[in-house]
Design an enzyme around this catalytic site. Structure first.
Site, short mmCIF file in Angstrom:
data_model
loop_
_atom_site.label_atom_id
_atom_site.label_comp_id
_atom_site.label_asym_id
_atom_site.label_seq_id
_atom_site.Cartn_x
_atom_site.Cartn_y
_atom_site.Cartn_z
N VAL A 14 -44.26 0.47 19.76
CA VAL A 14 -43.18 -0.37 20.25
C VAL A 14 -41.98 -0.33 19.30
O VAL A 14 -40.83 -0.23 19.72
CB VAL A 14 -43.68 -1.82 20.42
CG1 VAL A 14 -42.52 -2.74 20.70
CG2 VAL A 14 -44.71 -1.88 21.51
N GLU A 48 -36.19 2.21 22.86
CA GLU A 48 -36.07 1.92 24.29
C GLU A 48 -34.68 1.37 24.64
O GLU A 48 -34.25 1.44 25.77
CB GLU A 48 -37.18 0.95 24.74
CG GLU A 48 -37.09 -0.48 24.21
CD GLU A 48 -37.52 -0.59 22.76
OE1 GLU A 48 -38.17 0.34 22.27
OE2 GLU A 48 -37.19 -1.60 22.12
N ASP A 81 1.93 18.41 33.03
CA ASP A 81 3.17 18.57 33.76
C ASP A 81 4.33 18.40 32.81
O ASP A 81 4.20 17.74 31.78
CB ASP A 81 3.32 17.43 34.79
CG ASP A 81 2.54 17.70 36.03
OD1 ASP A 81 2.24 18.87 36.28
OD2 ASP A 81 2.25 16.73 36.74
N ASP A 96 0.11 15.05 39.91
CA ASP A 96 0.55 13.86 40.63
C ASP A 96 0.55 14.06 42.15
O ASP A 96 0.48 13.11 42.89
CB ASP A 96 1.94 13.43 40.15
CG ASP A 96 2.93 14.58 40.10
OD1 ASP A 96 2.61 15.66 40.64
OD2 ASP A 96 4.02 14.41 39.55
N ASP A 154 -2.54 18.73 44.00
CA ASP A 154 -3.11 18.81 42.67
C ASP A 154 -4.57 18.38 42.65
O ASP A 154 -5.28 18.63 41.68
CB ASP A 154 -2.33 17.92 41.69
CG ASP A 154 -0.97 18.51 41.37
OD1 ASP A 154 -0.83 19.74 41.43
OD2 ASP A 154 -0.04 17.73 41.07
N ASP A 180 -33.03 -2.69 14.85
CA ASP A 180 -32.53 -2.01 16.06
C ASP A 180 -31.70 -2.93 16.94
O ASP A 180 -30.56 -2.66 17.27
CB ASP A 180 -33.70 -1.52 16.93
CG ASP A 180 -34.30 -0.24 16.41
OD1 ASP A 180 -33.97 0.11 15.26
OD2 ASP A 180 -35.07 0.38 17.15
P1 ADP Z 1 7.82 19.76 38.12
O1 ADP Z 1 7.39 18.38 38.48
O2 ADP Z 1 6.83 20.46 37.24
O3 ADP Z 1 9.20 19.84 37.55
P2 ADP Z 1 8.03 20.21 40.96
O4 ADP Z 1 6.94 20.88 41.72
O5 ADP Z 1 8.24 18.76 41.14
O6 ADP Z 1 7.83 20.63 39.43
O7 ADP Z 1 9.40 20.91 41.31
C1 ADP Z 1 9.50 22.28 41.31
C2 ADP Z 1 10.88 22.67 41.71
O8 ADP Z 1 11.15 22.22 43.02
C3 ADP Z 1 11.97 22.04 40.85
O9 ADP Z 1 12.29 22.87 39.77
C4 ADP Z 1 13.14 21.94 41.79
O10 ADP Z 1 13.85 23.15 41.80
C5 ADP Z 1 12.48 21.76 43.13
N1 ADP Z 1 12.47 20.36 43.52
C6 ADP Z 1 11.94 19.32 42.83
N2 ADP Z 1 12.10 18.16 43.51
C7 ADP Z 1 12.74 18.48 44.66
C8 ADP Z 1 13.18 17.72 45.79
N3 ADP Z 1 12.98 16.42 45.87
N4 ADP Z 1 13.80 18.38 46.79
C9 ADP Z 1 13.99 19.70 46.72
N5 ADP Z 1 13.59 20.45 45.69
C10 ADP Z 1 12.98 19.87 44.66
MG MG Z 2 7.42 16.97 40.15
#
Ligand code: ADP
Ligand code: MG
Length: 702
Positions: free
Chosen positions: A277, A282, A324, A597, A601, A695
């Protein structure tokens, strides 16, 4: 109820009585009548049963047998002491388990899902559990559907229903009634169901069922409980079992030799049992749960919310953090630095350039009651730029004159977004996005190359660059999606903005570096922007490489796996490529934390050893997929969580070692003495007492 048969207006009428959702009074009354919008969980083990369970432990049963034996042999004092020790032991065990349970409960409460609804005619956020039938719920890409809804509005709305139907393809939703009484759930395309998630577009719907009355609630057995034991716990349980067998063997030998030496058999039996024991750890599994749960609680106080307990220990092992750029490393409070007009507004709106018109029309931002904007910071920056020039209210006025009639929402795969606006008989199509994506839409000609070149130059200064294109559709012609615009649009111009790194990020990255953790930037942004920011932050050293999504596509798995260790920055990547990066790093034996985000993803978050979602800017879908949520969206929080994880892991290891050392000492003291010709040094009750003190109490303190 077969809500898909009725017209949306009729459903609203019968459920809510009026457009614009419920009043908060009505909602409160209904909540009282209907109960919370929750699936019923497995009922919690009541405290008394938890206490009782402590006595059903095998070792405790052995100990109680020992008490009976000593009572029968007339050792009254021993009996009492053993019983007292059994009770004390059970109480300690109970407190350890109870506190672990309560800590886990508190963690679960921290991550309650929310929903966007119309109450009293305005959009607001409420806890999903407070939804009632008749509530008007707003859905957008990334939302988890909080209850069963009859859709009222659907714009390119696509929903992933795999959790409900098992069907992996997303379902395109619409609002018209569907004929047929026995339509299967998967085909009720004018409904959205609790537990599914929006992958594209936007829409709204009226709640027709909540809680256990939803389709999800109707499926028994769907209430899967997380298998809540962690790898470490499982390893420890297995280890404990093996150890128990060894100890039992030693005790048997002790008993055998004792009897051979002519000791009193009953005394020897009692001694062996007490030794078993005392030596068997345990309490170990409960202690580890407790340590992890407390660790998780401390992390939550530091803005890192751990959704799954195993993550606490995995965090300690993280060797690579893939993050990111926008928002996590940078401030995400953007400001337009400059613009380059392509053309005037073609007489659409005198005094306003086409670029400015495009900025004002092409976005998904809403104005809050206090006048500030809520939405994507990139778009907010563009609107603020327009309003700084033409005055507050310009955006609404323009949207009133050019009402939006169609849209293709932003998607990080395509990296652009398109909206279509009515101008009497004609329409204007406006697109904004990454320079390369917009270039594909432009009609061939000189503009195209010059624009991409200019965007590149601006990006290498660290700016975030957006390109704008437009096309006027003459009367009669219709917008048939963004793809149809390819090679047919004209350039409206460029806008670039600053998105400086956050103050404390460089420090956190240096800290990681010192601790042997590598930081890797993964972004959808332009490689030149990414490189510039990465240099400022110290992510990118002299010999490190930047890789773009396009280059990544050309590498096969083997080549990529060979060079993955030298790449520090990935630019213009799509979410699908993030998954490849995680897999390649894991293939090299690394333990990877990955932030994300968006909806897309989710796969890479799940695949990473630690998927990290954003508490403020993230989508519900990414949060569901993640192991950990950053409540403040900031990179240093990840680093703090990893530090905490390491500490906890070390503590557990130290504690295990401590327990093993103590217990080994107890064993050798007893077992060796007869061989050395010494009398038995400790009586059974001494042993049990030592065990309890060395313990149980330190365990509780830990
Ligand atoms: P990150 O968040 O890594 O900067 P995103 O995927 O959000 O990448 O954006 C990638 C690209 O898409 C940006 O560099 C921009 O050129 C374009 N982008 C971002 N937001 C918008 C939006 N709301 N409308 C149009 N184009 C966008
Ligand atoms: Mg973005």
């Amino acid at each position: 109820m077969e809500w898909h048969l009725s017209k949306a207006e009729d459903v609203i009428l019968s459920m809510a009585g009026a457009d614009g959702g419920l009043s908060s009074d009505e909602a409160r009354n209904r909540l009282e009548a209907q109960g919370p919008n929750e699936l019923q969980d497995k009922p919690r083990l009541p405290a008394w049963r938890m206490l009782l369970r402590q006595f059903s432990d095998f070792m405790v049963l052995v100990l109680m047998a020992a008490a009976v034996v000593s009572f029968l042999t007339g050792e009254g004092a021993d009996t009492v002491i053993i019983l007292v020790i059994v009770v004390l032991n059970a109480i300690l065990g109970f407190f350890q388990e109870y506190r672990a349970e309560r800590a886990m409960e508190a963690l679960r409460r921290l991550s309650v899902p929310q929903a966007h609804v119309l109450r009293d005619g305005t959009a607001c956020v409420v806890q999903a559990a407070e939804l009632v039938t008749g509530d008007m719920v707003l859905l957008e890409s990334g939302n988890a559907v909080p209850a069963d809804l009859r859709l009222v509005e659907a714009h390119s709305l696509r929903i992933d229903e795999s959790s409900l139907t098992g069907e992996s393809a997303t379902v395109e939703k619409q609002t018209a009634p569907i004929d047929g009484v026995d339509v299967p759930v998967a085909d009720r395309v004018n409904m959205a169901f609790k537990g599914t998630s929006v992958t594209h577009g936007r829409g709204s719907g009226v709640v027709v069922a909540t809680g256990m009355r939803t389709e999800l609630g109707g499926i028994a057995g769907m209430l899967q409980q997380d298998g809540s034991s962690t790898p470490l716990q499982r390893r420890m349980a297995a280890f404990g079992r093996q150890l128990s067998y060894i100890i039992l063997l030693i005790c048997a030998i002790l008993l055998g030799t004792g009897i051979l030496r002519g000791e009193e058999p009953l005394r020897m039996l009692l001694l062996s049992i007490s030794l078993a024991v005392a030596a068997i750890p345990e309490a170990l599994p409960a202690l580890i749960t407790l340590t992890l749960a407390f660790g998780a609680r401390r992390m939550a106080r530091q803005q890192a919310l751990v959704r799954k307990l195993p993550a606490v220990e995995t965090l300690g092992a993280v060797s690579h953090i893939c993050t990111d750029k926008t928002g996590t490393l940078t401030q995400n409070r953007m400001k337009v630095l400059g613009t380059l007009d392509g053309v005037g507004a073609d007489g659409l709106r005198p005094g306003l350039s086409m670029l400015e018109l495009a900025m004002a029309l092409n976005h998904d931002v809403h104005r809050r009651p206090d006048g500030s904007w809520s939405g994507d910071p990139t778009e907010v920056a563009l609107l603020e730029h327009v309003e700084a020039r033409y005055g507050a209210g310009t955006v609404e006025a323009l949207l009133g004159d050019f009402p939006r009639s169609a849209e293709t929402p932003f998607d990080s795969e395509r990296k652009c977004m398109t909206t279509v606006h009515d101008m009497g008989e004609r329409h204007v199509v406006v697109t904004k996005g990454a320079a390369e994506s917009v270039a594909d839409l432009l009609s061939p000609g000189g503009d195209r190359e010059a624009m991409v070149g200019e965007a590149h130059r601006l990006s290498s200064e660290g700016s975030r660059v957006l390109a704008f294109a437009y096309r006027i559709l003459e009367d009669g012609s219709l917008y048939c999606g963004e793809r149809d615009m390819q090679g047919r649009m004209s350039l409206a111009g460029l806008a670039w903005m600053a998105d400086p790194p956050r103050q404390d990020v460089a420090e956190a990255i240096a800290l990681c570096h010192g601790a042997g953790i590598r930081t890797i930037m993964i972004t959808g942004d332009h490689p030149a922007t990414a490189t510039a920011i990465a240099r400022q932050l110290g992510i990118l050293g002299e010999d490190d490489a930047t890789l773009t999504g396009r280059e990544l596509d050309r590498l096969d798995e083997e080549v990529f796996s060979r060079c993955v260790d030298s790449v520090r920055v990935y630019a213009r990547v799509s979410p699908a490529q993030k998954l490849r990066i995680v897999k390649a790093l894991q293939g090299r034996g690394h333990s990877v934390a990955m932030t994300g985000d968006g909806v897309n993803d989710a796969p890479s978050l799940k695949a990473a050893d630690i998927g990290v979602a954003m508490g403020i800017s993230g989508t519900d879908v990414s949060r569901e997929a993640a192991h950990m949520i950053l409540l403040d969206d900031r990179f240093p929080t990840i680093v703090r969580a990893v530090q905490e994880g390491r500490r906890i892991y070390d503590n557990i290891r130290r504690f295990v070692r401590y327990i093993l050392t103590c217990n080994a000492a107890e064993i050798w003291t007893i077992v060796l003495s007869p061989f050395l010709g010494l009398p038995i040094p400790l009586q059974p009750i001494h042993l049990l007492w030592i065990n309890l003190v060395t313990d149980g109490l330190p365990g509780l303190a830990l």
